[in-house]
Structure formats: C-alpha cells, structure tokens
Design a protein around this motif. Structure first.
Motif, PDB file in Angstrom:
ATOM      1  N   MET A   1     -15.042 -20.955  34.194  1.00  0.00           N
ATOM      2  CA  MET A   1     -15.482 -20.128  33.088  1.00  0.00           C
ATOM      3  C   MET A   1     -16.976 -20.340  32.902  1.00  0.00           C
ATOM      4  O   MET A   1     -17.464 -21.461  32.915  1.00  0.00           O
ATOM      5  N   LYS A   2     -17.678 -19.256  32.697  1.00  0.00           N
ATOM      6  CA  LYS A   2     -19.115 -19.291  32.482  1.00  0.00           C
ATOM      7  C   LYS A   2     -19.418 -19.746  31.057  1.00  0.00           C
ATOM      8  O   LYS A   2     -18.785 -19.309  30.106  1.00  0.00           O
ATOM      9  N   MET A  21     -21.505 -11.177  30.523  1.00  0.00           N
ATOM     10  CA  MET A  21     -20.047 -11.217  30.722  1.00  0.00           C
ATOM     11  C   MET A  21     -19.420  -9.833  30.851  1.00  0.00           C
ATOM     12  O   MET A  21     -18.214  -9.682  30.716  1.00  0.00           O
ATOM     13  N   ASP A  23     -18.512  -7.722  33.223  1.00  0.00           N
ATOM     14  CA  ASP A  23     -17.359  -7.505  34.107  1.00  0.00           C
ATOM     15  C   ASP A  23     -16.097  -8.154  33.559  1.00  0.00           C
ATOM     16  O   ASP A  23     -15.022  -7.545  33.578  1.00  0.00           O
ATOM     17  N   SER A  24     -16.232  -9.366  33.050  1.00  0.00           N
ATOM     18  CA  SER A  24     -15.069 -10.059  32.475  1.00  0.00           C
ATOM     19  C   SER A  24     -14.565  -9.350  31.225  1.00  0.00           C
ATOM     20  O   SER A  24     -13.354  -9.256  31.004  1.00  0.00           O
ATOM     21  N   ALA A  27     -12.617  -6.237  32.260  1.00  0.00           N
ATOM     22  CA  ALA A  27     -11.300  -6.612  32.786  1.00  0.00           C
ATOM     23  C   ALA A  27     -10.362  -7.007  31.649  1.00  0.00           C
ATOM     24  O   ALA A  27      -9.177  -6.654  31.659  1.00  0.00           O
ATOM     25  N   ASN A  28     -10.888  -7.713  30.667  1.00  0.00           N
ATOM     26  CA  ASN A  28     -10.069  -8.140  29.535  1.00  0.00           C
ATOM     27  C   ASN A  28      -9.617  -6.951  28.700  1.00  0.00           C
ATOM     28  O   ASN A  28      -8.466  -6.894  28.250  1.00  0.00           O
ATOM     29  N   THR A  31      -6.769  -5.367  30.474  1.00  0.00           N
ATOM     30  CA  THR A  31      -5.563  -6.190  30.323  1.00  0.00           C
ATOM     31  C   THR A  31      -4.908  -5.940  28.972  1.00  0.00           C
ATOM     32  O   THR A  31      -3.683  -5.755  28.882  1.00  0.00           O
TER      33      THR A  31
END
Length: 87
Positions: A1-2, A21, A23-24, A27-28, A31
């Motif tokens: 984790m960054k 962040m 891209d993360s 994606a979240n 989800t």
C-alpha cells in the motif's frame, strides 16, 4: 500500500491524494458499484445514495467534504463517486 504524507489545506491534500491514487480510487469505485449491483441496487439508486451522502458530508463536516472534493479533482473522478466510497 502506498503511503502519502499530505500537507496543505483540505482541498490541497485531497488533490494530491487523488492524483497519486487515481488508479486505485477508480478500481475501488468499480468494486463498490459491482457489489451494490450484485446486492440488487440499480446504477440510478447507487448514484442517488452517493449524492445524498455528499450533501450530508457537506452540511455536517465541510472540511471532510473539501478534502473529498480535492480527491475528486485530483483523480479526475466525479465527486459522487468519491461520496460513494465514503458513504
């Protein structure tokens, strides 16, 4: 984790967070949307609830809302999607 070391105003911290962040975060968001849809929610219902929560955040914690707005701007993601993650 960054790990991010954020300084500045709420909106400045949010923009850095969002940019670093993005891209993360995207994606979240996907989800969460997938999970809500599996549970039977429509995209319209999901978006409506996200907007409702954003309004609550803005009214009850303007500083938190400002940071969420900065994340949205930094990641180039709709504010409603950031609200979805924080509801």
């Amino acid at each position: 984790m960054k790990l991010l070391d954020l300084t500045g105003t709420e909106i400045e911290r949010g923009r850095i967070h969002g940019a670093e962040m993005a891209d993360s975060i995207r994606a979240n968001v996907q989800t969460y949307r997938d999970r809500f849809q599996i549970g039977g929610a429509t995209l319209d219902q999901i978006n409506e609830q996200a907007a409702t929560w954003l309004s609550r955040f803005e009214q009850h914690d303007p500083n938190y809302f400002a940071e969420m707005k900065g994340i949205s701007e930094g990641a180039n993601i709709p504010l409603e999607d950031i609200g979805l993650l924080n509801a």
